[in-house]
Design a protein around this motif. Structure first.
Motif, short mmCIF file in Angstrom:
data_model
loop_
_atom_site.label_atom_id
_atom_site.label_comp_id
_atom_site.label_asym_id
_atom_site.label_seq_id
_atom_site.Cartn_x
_atom_site.Cartn_y
_atom_site.Cartn_z
N ASN A 59 76.89 17.66 31.48
CA ASN A 59 77.75 18.21 32.13
C ASN A 59 77.85 17.63 33.55
OD1 ASN A 59 78.86 20.41 30.64
ND2 ASN A 59 76.97 21.59 31.01
N PHE A 60 76.63 17.40 34.22
CA PHE A 60 76.85 16.83 35.23
C PHE A 60 76.31 15.38 35.51
CE2 PHE A 60 76.55 21.41 36.24
CZ PHE A 60 77.52 21.71 36.92
N TYR A 61 75.89 14.73 34.33
CA TYR A 61 75.21 13.38 34.56
C TYR A 61 73.87 13.46 34.85
CZ TYR A 61 74.84 8.32 34.84
OH TYR A 61 74.38 6.93 34.65
N LYS A 66 69.23 19.03 39.85
CA LYS A 66 69.40 17.98 40.71
C LYS A 66 70.81 18.41 41.47
CE LYS A 66 65.99 15.25 40.45
NZ LYS A 66 65.18 14.66 41.91
N VAL A 67 71.50 18.95 40.81
CA VAL A 67 72.97 19.05 41.61
C VAL A 67 72.51 20.08 42.91
CG1 VAL A 67 75.21 20.21 41.54
CG2 VAL A 67 74.35 18.91 39.64
N ASP A 68 71.57 20.98 42.71
CA ASP A 68 71.41 21.72 43.87
C ASP A 68 70.63 20.74 44.94
OD1 ASP A 68 72.64 24.17 42.78
OD2 ASP A 68 70.56 24.62 41.75
N GLU A 69 69.57 20.14 44.57
CA GLU A 69 69.23 19.12 45.38
C GLU A 69 70.11 18.34 46.18
OE1 GLU A 69 65.71 16.56 44.53
OE2 GLU A 69 65.20 17.99 43.04
N LEU A 70 71.14 17.69 45.49
CA LEU A 70 72.15 16.99 46.12
C LEU A 70 73.05 17.63 47.18
CD1 LEU A 70 73.37 14.11 45.41
CD2 LEU A 70 75.09 15.30 43.81
N LYS A 71 73.12 18.88 46.85
CA LYS A 71 74.08 19.83 47.93
C LYS A 71 73.16 19.93 49.14
CE LYS A 71 75.94 23.32 44.84
NZ LYS A 71 75.58 24.64 44.28
N GLU A 72 71.84 19.94 48.85
CA GLU A 72 71.03 20.08 50.34
C GLU A 72 71.17 18.63 51.02
OE1 GLU A 72 67.21 21.74 49.41
OE2 GLU A 72 68.03 23.51 48.40
N GLN A 92 82.44 14.60 34.45
CA GLN A 92 81.14 14.70 35.16
C GLN A 92 81.62 14.67 36.75
OE1 GLN A 92 79.32 11.90 32.70
NE2 GLN A 92 78.32 13.23 31.71
N LEU A 93 82.22 13.55 36.86
CA LEU A 93 82.34 13.51 38.40
C LEU A 93 82.93 14.37 39.02
CD1 LEU A 93 83.68 9.61 38.35
CD2 LEU A 93 81.53 10.36 39.40
N PHE A 94 83.98 15.19 38.52
CA PHE A 94 84.98 16.09 38.91
C PHE A 94 83.94 17.49 39.09
CE2 PHE A 94 87.41 19.81 37.99
CZ PHE A 94 88.24 19.86 39.11
N ARG A 95 83.05 17.59 37.96
CA ARG A 95 82.14 18.79 37.84
C ARG A 95 81.30 18.84 39.21
NH1 ARG A 95 81.56 18.14 32.31
NH2 ARG A 95 83.03 19.40 31.31
N ILE A 96 80.52 17.56 39.52
CA ILE A 96 79.75 17.39 40.57
C ILE A 96 80.61 17.73 41.98
CG2 ILE A 96 78.12 15.75 41.92
CD1 ILE A 96 77.78 14.32 39.28
N GLU A 97 81.79 17.15 41.95
CA GLU A 97 82.50 17.09 43.16
C GLU A 97 82.61 18.65 43.32
OE1 GLU A 97 85.45 14.11 44.52
OE2 GLU A 97 86.81 15.56 44.31
N LYS A 98 83.02 19.26 42.37
CA LYS A 98 83.21 20.83 42.68
C LYS A 98 82.19 21.62 43.10
CE LYS A 98 85.60 24.20 39.69
NZ LYS A 98 85.50 24.70 38.12
N GLU A 99 81.02 21.08 42.40
CA GLU A 99 79.78 22.01 43.02
C GLU A 99 79.80 21.66 44.50
OE1 GLU A 99 77.49 23.77 41.70
OE2 GLU A 99 78.83 23.89 40.01
N LEU A 100 80.00 20.47 44.89
CA LEU A 100 79.89 20.08 46.39
C LEU A 100 80.79 20.79 47.07
CD1 LEU A 100 78.73 16.41 45.99
CD2 LEU A 100 77.24 18.35 46.39
N TRP A 101 81.75 21.42 46.78
CA TRP A 101 82.68 22.11 47.55
C TRP A 101 81.91 23.08 48.44
CZ3 TRP A 101 87.05 23.54 43.53
CH2 TRP A 101 87.80 22.18 43.39
N ALA A 102 80.75 23.75 47.75
CA ALA A 102 79.90 24.41 48.37
C ALA A 102 79.45 24.25 49.74
CB ALA A 102 78.76 25.06 47.45
N ILE A 107 84.01 16.13 50.78
CA ILE A 107 82.93 15.19 50.14
C ILE A 107 83.75 14.78 48.73
CG2 ILE A 107 80.61 14.93 49.04
CD1 ILE A 107 79.46 17.09 50.54
N MET A 108 83.71 13.19 48.73
CA MET A 108 84.11 12.64 47.35
C MET A 108 83.03 12.11 46.57
SD MET A 108 87.25 10.44 49.05
CE MET A 108 86.65 10.14 50.62
N VAL A 109 83.35 12.28 45.46
CA VAL A 109 82.32 11.82 44.21
C VAL A 109 82.75 10.45 43.57
CG1 VAL A 109 80.76 12.26 42.62
CG2 VAL A 109 80.94 14.03 44.13
N TRP A 110 82.33 9.33 43.75
CA TRP A 110 83.01 8.45 43.01
C TRP A 110 81.92 7.63 42.10
CZ3 TRP A 110 84.34 4.94 48.09
CH2 TRP A 110 85.55 5.51 48.75
N ASP A 111 82.59 6.88 41.33
CA ASP A 111 81.47 5.91 40.29
C ASP A 111 81.67 4.75 40.76
OD1 ASP A 111 84.09 5.30 39.48
OD2 ASP A 111 83.64 5.93 37.20
#
Ligand SMILES: Nc1nc2c(ncn2[C@@H]2O[C@H](COP(=O)(O)OP(=O)(O)OP(=O)(O)O)[C@@H](O)[C@H]2O)c(=O)[nH]1
Ligand SMILES: [Mg+2]
Length: 389
Positions: A59-61, A66-72, A92-102, A107-111
């Motif tokens: 889902n998130f790569y 880790k996504v929660d940690e990433l947010k912090e 996956q990039l999109f899902r992480i970016e969406k999580e970071l909307w919080a 914030i942009m998520v790139w590969d």
């Protein structure tokens, strides 16, 4: 214009997932290359986020935890861009970016490919290279190109992977991307046709052409300037050169000048979308009579980089005679030169066994900067064309 242009010195966070079996040295090198790319882009690397795991999370790569940690970290460090250094799926990039909307919708998520595309964007100066980037971007980003999900519409509908209003939006955008791609391809085709006839006319005015090829930052442009007396911009960053430029090397032997072309540098994991889009830029190299493969002789990963370039060239079908130019020899002591020559020879012997034919004519140590052995290199080039007469 990409979102990135709106931010001055954007703050970057690199995320790297390390496979348990990965070669540590290669990973460190890859990471440092990504740092150099970010530096070239004009960004600042604030932090690196390294995770060891068996397989990337579907889902998130990175794992959901880790996504929660990433947010912090993104919140605390006011991160603008997260670069996931690896083979990440668009979803996956999109899902992480969406999580970071919080944290922030900015914030942009790139590969790594997005990063390279954004650097290319900064350096593109001709209609052709601008179109090539546009095409590569459309192919690589898919619906992400429209900042999908950043609109209220798709947020209500959920976005990728869910049903509802958002999905209709995605379908519409997918169709639009296809139409855009077709248009760009047609325009590029037209430009390519014009270029073909221009190249043909130009090549009649001189001998050659000789094409400089090689890994980014090997010193191609510096050598080009030294050989042709031009003054093209060279830079510490990667991908300074995007468009092909042709200069003239005058020799006492021929009445006509030898034409020399400088072009875009290669890089490890150069995305196929880019090779494809930049084929017409690489046309000069493909149509050259002689290749000068320029290498930074001080690079600790010299053989790996030679291999990357050789792979890309053979993928493009460029198997012309080649002189290997080991550049920046001003930084190398003599003992090292000997062992290097041996290593490189061995590499080509093995490589050519597979290719069933050797296209390596000679190995030349030069310094484009100090001028060391440029005369020797010129003699080699002249010698090649004398044989052809
Ligand atoms: N010491 C030393 N540095 C060199 C030499 N040749 C090039 N450089 C440096 O290497 C860096 C990259 O040089 P460029 O000529 O821009 O390299 P390039 O291969 O054209 O790079 P891209 O266009 O980005 O692919 C610059 O900082 C140059 O000054 C050399 O012979 N000796
Ligand atoms: Mg260059």
């Amino acid at each position: 214009m990409s979102d990135s242009d709106k931010v001055n010195n954007p703050r970057f966070l690199i995320v790297q997932v390390i496979d348990k079996r990965a070669d540590e040295v290669a990973v460190a090198n890859d990471l440092s290359e990504t740092e150099q790319l970010i530096d070239t882009f004009g960004g600042i690397v604030i932090d690196k986020f390294i995770q060891r795991r068996e397989h990337p999370d579907p889902n998130f790569y990175i794992g959901a935890g880790k996504v929660d940690e990433l947010k912090e970290v993104c919140k605390a460090e006011k991160i603008d861009v997260v670069v996931i250094n690896g083979q990440v799926k668009s979803s996956q990039l999109f899902r992480i970016e969406k999580e970071l909307w919080a944290v922030s919708t900015k914030i942009m998520v790139w590969d790594r490919i997005d990063l390279i595309l954004n650097i290319f964007d900064q350096h593109a100066s001709t209609t052709e290279s601008k179109l090539q980037i546009k095409l590569a971007r459309a192919t690589h980003m898919g619906p992400r190109i429209y900042g999908l999900g950043k609109t209220e519409l798709s947020r209500q509908g959920g976005g990728v992977g869910t049903r509802g209003k958002g999905e209709t939006n995605i379908e519409f955008e997918r169709r639009q991307i296809k139409i855009d791609q077709q248009k760009i391809k047609q325009e590029l085709k037209k430009l390519l046709k014009q270029k073909h006839s221009r190249l043909k006319k130009r090549n009649e005015l001189g001998i050659g052409p000789v094409a400089l090829v090689g890994y980014t930052s090997a010193g191609k442009t510096t050598l080009f300037n030294a050989l042709t007396g031009k003054e093209k911009e060279m830079n510490k960053g990667l991908f300074t050169t995007l468009d092909t430029v042709v200069g003239k090397l005058k020799t006492p032997v021929f009445d006509q000048p030898i034409l020399v072309s400088d072009t875009i540098g290669f890089i490890n994991n150069l995305p196929p979308v880019l090779i494809d889009s930049f084929k017409s830029t690489l046309l000069e190299s493909l149509e050259a009579k002689l290749l000068l493969h320029v290498v930074d002789a001080n690079d600790p990963f010299i053989l790996e980089k030679i291999a990357v370039v050789e792979d890309i060239l053979s993928g493009l079908g460029a198997r012309q005679p080649m002189i290997l130019v080991l550049n920046k020899v001003d930084l190398l002591d003599e003992a090292k030169q000997d062992s290097l020559k041996e290593q490189v020879n061995e590499f080509f012997e093995k490589n050519n066994e597979e290719a069933d034919k050797s296209n390596l004519r000679s190995i030349q140590f030069v310094s484009a900067k100090s001028g060391f052995n440029l005369d020797g290199l010129k003699e080699e080039i002249v010698g090649f064309f004398e044989e052809k007469r």
